[in-house]
Write a protein that holds these residues in place. Structure first.
Motif, PDB file in Angstrom:
ATOM      1  N   ARG A  25      23.143 -26.124  13.151  1.00 20.31           N
ATOM      2  CA  ARG A  25      22.899 -24.707  12.598  1.00 20.31           C
ATOM      3  C   ARG A  25      22.535 -23.857  14.041  1.00 20.31           C
ATOM      4  NH1 ARG A  25      24.311 -22.428   8.433  1.00 20.31           N
ATOM      5  NH2 ARG A  25      22.840 -20.603   9.373  1.00 20.31           N
ATOM      6  N   LEU A  26      23.334 -22.864  14.128  1.00 20.70           N
ATOM      7  CA  LEU A  26      23.124 -22.008  15.244  1.00 20.70           C
ATOM      8  C   LEU A  26      21.768 -21.804  15.651  1.00 20.70           C
ATOM      9  CD1 LEU A  26      24.451 -20.596  17.817  1.00 20.70           C
ATOM     10  CD2 LEU A  26      24.579 -18.522  16.338  1.00 20.70           C
ATOM     11  N   GLU A  27      20.972 -21.094  14.611  1.00 20.46           N
ATOM     12  CA  GLU A  27      19.571 -20.914  14.675  1.00 20.46           C
ATOM     13  C   GLU A  27      18.569 -22.051  15.391  1.00 20.46           C
ATOM     14  OE1 GLU A  27      21.495 -20.709  12.180  1.00 20.46           O
ATOM     15  OE2 GLU A  27      20.193 -20.714  10.230  1.00 20.46           O
ATOM     16  N   LEU A  30      19.667 -23.142  19.138  1.00 20.25           N
ATOM     17  CA  LEU A  30      19.104 -21.966  19.942  1.00 20.25           C
ATOM     18  C   LEU A  30      17.630 -22.020  20.157  1.00 20.25           C
ATOM     19  CD1 LEU A  30      21.224 -18.579  18.992  1.00 20.25           C
ATOM     20  CD2 LEU A  30      21.556 -20.521  20.843  1.00 20.25           C
ATOM     21  N   GLY A  31      17.053 -22.546  18.973  1.00 23.09           N
ATOM     22  CA  GLY A  31      15.599 -22.866  19.214  1.00 23.09           C
ATOM     23  C   GLY A  31      15.205 -23.760  19.925  1.00 23.09           C
ATOM     24  N   LEU A  33      16.946 -24.943  22.458  1.00 22.67           N
ATOM     25  CA  LEU A  33      17.336 -24.611  23.969  1.00 22.67           C
ATOM     26  C   LEU A  33      16.461 -23.591  24.411  1.00 22.67           C
ATOM     27  CD1 LEU A  33      21.198 -24.843  23.550  1.00 22.67           C
ATOM     28  CD2 LEU A  33      19.830 -26.513  24.882  1.00 22.67           C
ATOM     29  N   ARG A 102      31.445 -26.643  17.561  1.00 26.45           N
ATOM     30  CA  ARG A 102      30.968 -25.786  16.574  1.00 26.45           C
ATOM     31  C   ARG A 102      30.373 -24.454  17.256  1.00 26.45           C
ATOM     32  NH1 ARG A 102      28.251 -27.178  12.292  1.00 26.45           N
ATOM     33  NH2 ARG A 102      27.926 -24.888  12.267  1.00 26.45           N
ATOM     34  N   PHE A 103      29.910 -24.518  18.548  1.00 24.46           N
ATOM     35  CA  PHE A 103      29.472 -23.109  19.153  1.00 24.46           C
ATOM     36  C   PHE A 103      30.170 -23.156  20.613  1.00 24.46           C
ATOM     37  CE2 PHE A 103      25.935 -25.385  16.791  1.00 24.46           C
ATOM     38  CZ  PHE A 103      25.976 -24.448  15.675  1.00 24.46           C
ATOM     39  N   PRO A 104      31.347 -23.058  20.762  1.00 19.49           N
ATOM     40  CA  PRO A 104      32.331 -22.989  21.899  1.00 19.49           C
ATOM     41  C   PRO A 104      31.541 -21.942  22.603  1.00 19.49           C
ATOM     42  CG  PRO A 104      33.584 -22.048  20.003  1.00 19.49           C
ATOM     43  CD  PRO A 104      32.286 -22.636  19.592  1.00 19.49           C
ATOM     44  N   LEU A 106      28.705 -22.230  24.362  1.00 19.37           N
ATOM     45  CA  LEU A 106      27.298 -22.434  24.397  1.00 19.37           C
ATOM     46  C   LEU A 106      26.797 -23.179  25.711  1.00 19.37           C
ATOM     47  CD1 LEU A 106      24.435 -21.555  23.357  1.00 19.37           C
ATOM     48  CD2 LEU A 106      24.563 -23.621  21.880  1.00 19.37           C
TER      49      LEU A 106
ATOM     50  N   LEU B  30      17.674 -16.758  23.921  1.00 23.94           N
ATOM     51  CA  LEU B  30      17.859 -17.771  22.889  1.00 23.94           C
ATOM     52  C   LEU B  30      16.647 -18.132  21.892  1.00 23.94           C
ATOM     53  CD1 LEU B  30      19.601 -20.832  24.750  1.00 23.94           C
ATOM     54  CD2 LEU B  30      20.579 -18.599  23.805  1.00 23.94           C
ATOM     55  N   GLY B  31      15.398 -17.973  22.327  1.00 21.51           N
ATOM     56  CA  GLY B  31      14.257 -17.812  21.450  1.00 21.51           C
ATOM     57  C   GLY B  31      14.212 -16.849  20.596  1.00 21.51           C
ATOM     58  N   LEU B  33      16.835 -15.137  19.228  1.00 23.99           N
ATOM     59  CA  LEU B  33      17.834 -15.443  18.288  1.00 23.99           C
ATOM     60  C   LEU B  33      17.785 -16.492  17.517  1.00 23.99           C
ATOM     61  CD1 LEU B  33      20.918 -14.470  20.795  1.00 23.99           C
ATOM     62  CD2 LEU B  33      19.952 -13.083  18.693  1.00 23.99           C
ATOM     63  N   SER B  34      16.802 -17.367  17.543  1.00 21.20           N
ATOM     64  CA  SER B  34      16.584 -18.704  16.948  1.00 21.20           C
ATOM     65  C   SER B  34      16.155 -18.395  15.401  1.00 21.20           C
ATOM     66  CB  SER B  34      15.925 -19.654  17.646  1.00 21.20           C
ATOM     67  OG  SER B  34      14.638 -19.178  17.931  1.00 21.20           O
ATOM     68  N   ASP B  35      16.338 -17.507  14.941  1.00 21.38           N
ATOM     69  CA  ASP B  35      15.784 -17.243  13.644  1.00 21.38           C
ATOM     70  C   ASP B  35      16.834 -16.627  12.782  1.00 21.38           C
ATOM     71  OD1 ASP B  35      12.994 -16.429  12.161  1.00 21.38           O
ATOM     72  OD2 ASP B  35      14.652 -14.558  11.875  1.00 21.38           O
ATOM     73  N   PRO B  36      16.989 -17.017  11.431  1.00 17.33           N
ATOM     74  CA  PRO B  36      18.094 -16.609  10.548  1.00 17.33           C
ATOM     75  C   PRO B  36      18.168 -14.947  10.311  1.00 17.33           C
ATOM     76  CG  PRO B  36      17.261 -18.518   9.519  1.00 17.33           C
ATOM     77  CD  PRO B  36      16.408 -18.103  10.572  1.00 17.33           C
ATOM     78  N   LEU B  39      19.271 -13.381  13.586  1.00 18.21           N
ATOM     79  CA  LEU B  39      20.743 -13.520  13.656  1.00 18.21           C
ATOM     80  C   LEU B  39      21.404 -12.300  12.693  1.00 18.21           C
ATOM     81  CD1 LEU B  39      21.061 -17.423  13.982  1.00 18.21           C
ATOM     82  CD2 LEU B  39      21.586 -15.759  15.925  1.00 18.21           C
ATOM     83  N   LEU B 109      29.246 -16.013  19.445  1.00 19.64           N
ATOM     84  CA  LEU B 109      28.432 -17.095  18.441  1.00 19.64           C
ATOM     85  C   LEU B 109      27.657 -16.509  17.453  1.00 19.64           C
ATOM     86  CD1 LEU B 109      27.416 -19.776  21.419  1.00 19.64           C
ATOM     87  CD2 LEU B 109      29.526 -19.657  19.636  1.00 19.64           C
ATOM     88  N   TRP B 113      28.308 -16.622  13.295  1.00 18.29           N
ATOM     89  CA  TRP B 113      27.190 -17.344  12.712  1.00 18.29           C
ATOM     90  C   TRP B 113      27.144 -17.032  10.934  1.00 18.29           C
ATOM     91  CZ3 TRP B 113      22.928 -14.735   9.919  1.00 18.29           C
ATOM     92  CH2 TRP B 113      22.169 -15.612   9.413  1.00 18.29           C
TER      93      TRP B 113
END
Lengths: 118, 118
Positions: A25-27, A30-31, A33, A102-104, A106, B30-31, B33-36, B39, B109, B113
């Motif tokens: 899952r992208l979210e 990203l979290g 990272l 999945r996340f090209p 990134l 990234l932090g 964006l790390s939440d649905p 996003l 990305l 999503w």
């Protein structure tokens, strides 16, 4: 972006539990990272890989072992790295193909990341 | 990836405080964006933009106003969106050029999503 690959040796231990590529899952990625230490770990694995898997001592990070264990586990749970247990030691590599599928792009951002100054 | 752009109208209020483009940090973006929900907000602003800036009511999100205010502020503080105060209302757009310049491919990305099922 193509990162150095290392052929998979025979007789590897099974990977520790991790999400399948279609469960990433992208979210969540990203979290995982969104932290300088984790970006440092993933970037070093991407750019300076010397073996198939690297133990946490290879990174030269001056943090308590328990803290490192936590960060590596968070990266694995999000699907960023794959970890295997070699006796008493866990070693890791980045799931570069899965993440690129999945996340090209990134991982190219991670590779281009620069640590904060000071 | 090119997102729909809307010409900047005359006489806009000044943007609320935000990091400059060269102050953007990957770990912080990234932090944020790390939440649905975040996003969802950024993706909708990218793909469905109709005006220069959109107020939070436009998103159709069923959450308390205080919660939305918090999420929009977090996105602004990280440099993902620019916010302006129009009387009692804040309106936002994505800093697409700044993000593409610093983190190329990241917004693609976000645009790709898909919200979690269920």
């Amino acid at each position: 972006m193509v990162f150095p690959a290392v052929p998979e040796p025979d007789g590897l231990p099974e990977p520790l539990p991790e999400p399948a590529v279609d469960e990433l899952r992208l979210e969540t990625v990203l979290g995982a990272l969104s932290d300088p230490l984790r970006l440092f770990i993933v970037r070093k694995l991407l750019l300076e890989r010397e073996r198939f898997d690297h133990p946490c001592g290879w990174f030269g990070i001056d943090r308590p072992k328990s803290s490192l264990t936590h960060h590596f586990k968070a990266l694995r749970a999000a699907g960023v790295i794959r970890q295997r247990q070699y006796g008493l030691e866990r070693r890791s590599h980045v799931r570069a193909d899965d993440l690129e599928a999945r996340f090209p792009g990134l991982l190219a951002l991670v590779a281009a990341w620069e640590p904060p100054r000071g």
